[in-house]
Design an enzyme around this catalytic site. Sequence first.
Site, mmCIF file in Angstrom:
data_model
loop_
_atom_site.group_PDB
_atom_site.id
_atom_site.type_symbol
_atom_site.label_atom_id
_atom_site.label_comp_id
_atom_site.label_asym_id
_atom_site.label_seq_id
_atom_site.Cartn_x
_atom_site.Cartn_y
_atom_site.Cartn_z
ATOM 1 N N CYS A 112 0.824 -1.212 0.000
ATOM 2 C CA CYS A 112 0.000 0.000 0.000
ATOM 3 C C CYS A 112 0.857 1.261 0.000
ATOM 4 C CB CYS A 112 -0.945 -0.005 1.190
ATOM 5 S SG CYS A 112 -0.112 -0.156 2.795
ATOM 6 N N HIS A 119 -2.048 0.843 7.365
ATOM 7 C CA HIS A 119 -2.325 1.013 5.935
ATOM 8 C C HIS A 119 -1.960 2.428 5.507
ATOM 9 C CE1 HIS A 119 -4.047 -0.027 2.126
ATOM 10 N NE2 HIS A 119 -5.066 0.802 2.210
ATOM 11 N N ASN A 122 -7.728 4.869 -2.395
ATOM 12 C CA ASN A 122 -7.192 3.633 -1.831
ATOM 13 C C ASN A 122 -6.480 2.836 -2.924
ATOM 14 O OD1 ASN A 122 -6.609 1.664 0.039
ATOM 15 N ND2 ASN A 122 -8.728 1.198 0.552
#
Length: 446
Positions: free
Chosen positions: A71, A367, A388
């Site tokens: 991520c 994250h 995202n």
Amino acid sequence: MGKKPITADIIDKCSEYYRSDKNNKVYSDAVMRNGLVEVSLNHDSIKNMHFDFSDEIEVGRVTAQKKTARCWMFAALNTVRYSISHSLKMKEVDFQLSQNYIYFWDKFEKSNLFLENIIETIDRELSDHEVAGLLKEPQSDCGQWDMFAKLIEKYGVAPLYAMPETQSCTDSKIINEIVNEKLRQGAKELRDMHRSGKPLKEIEDHKEYILMDMYNIICHFLGEPPDKFDFEYRDLDGVFHRDKDITPLEFYHKYSKVKPIDYISIINFPTDDKPFGNTYSLKYLGNVVDDEPIKYLNLDIEVLRQLTIAQIKDGEQVVFGCDVGKMSHRGLGILDINLYNYEAVLNTKFNMTKKDRLMYRGTSLTHVMTFTGVNLVDGKPNRWKIQNSWGEAEGKKGFYIMSDRWFDEYVFKVIINKKHISNEILKQYEKAPIILSPWDQVGPLF
């Protein structure tokens, strides 16, 4: 004082407490049949979290990290790809940079750092807690902005077509198992050489041989990075462009407006052991071996909020780290502390503060995403738009929405361009970092 076991008397008291409220049975039946998430979902929160923002940036389509922990890499590359596509007025809405290219060099650099750390600790026993910690996970997919910064400054970037994703980029379980097994084997070889009296020069030479083996292995999973490629695209006026035989480093310096040297990492860890106004780092933290430590400046959450707003209003997204699993709904793409009525359904109280959760290991940075918008009412934010990296199936085509109260509780880090930061804060950032334990809460690499 001896430990006290559970007795029949204690069980009777617990049962009496549960049965004393008739609503407990009703809610229990609902939770057992439908699950806590569906039973406690607060639909007022859903109504309030709509995708309209006073200030937002059109950044293109959402990417997908799939079954990997990349991520941080995707979020950072999203900022670079937007700066390139926006400045060049590219027609390709699907333009992406190669995550695999950065992934390769991260794996290789982490392998070298691990072996260097093994040599640094070569006099210690295997039972030493730091040696054991190094061996537990020699390397992983995880990382953060500052590690990306070191990679991009050393190796540059490339378009996705120059080094496409591979099977191991979509599911990294096997590559990590193999790479870590080989690194542990390499650690044993180096430590055995030391115990047999081999000189340091010979040990260091053998480390280079191990690195050659690691490069070979990583190439089998990810392919070998390109030396050069042709950069080709069509702009919004329909004009075709080609830049022939450009290296990834030349491509980065020529086309990316985002330069990591212009940014600093600001965190919010409001715990007693980390006073605001100081910088912090962790022992053994990093990927690229160099003389510049990775560090973070710890400040009040309101400073993070105002700096994030300033950068968005200036037309640039903001990379941030958070605890994405708390008070969130993946399918709806909502992060809001009022999203679930846990207290009412479970007939209990949750009253730990952000500080409490950090100190008692109840939360951490899990994250990394990017802020691409904010809704301001009389100058104050009430919700945030998020890009995202979990594909387009969830949220609104992969975009999420966050309440401002969630920002307070679960955002831990933002990456801010120095031009938005006061001289006072920049001076604080110049302080030498306080070195923390490798397992401190500041350190999870996501």
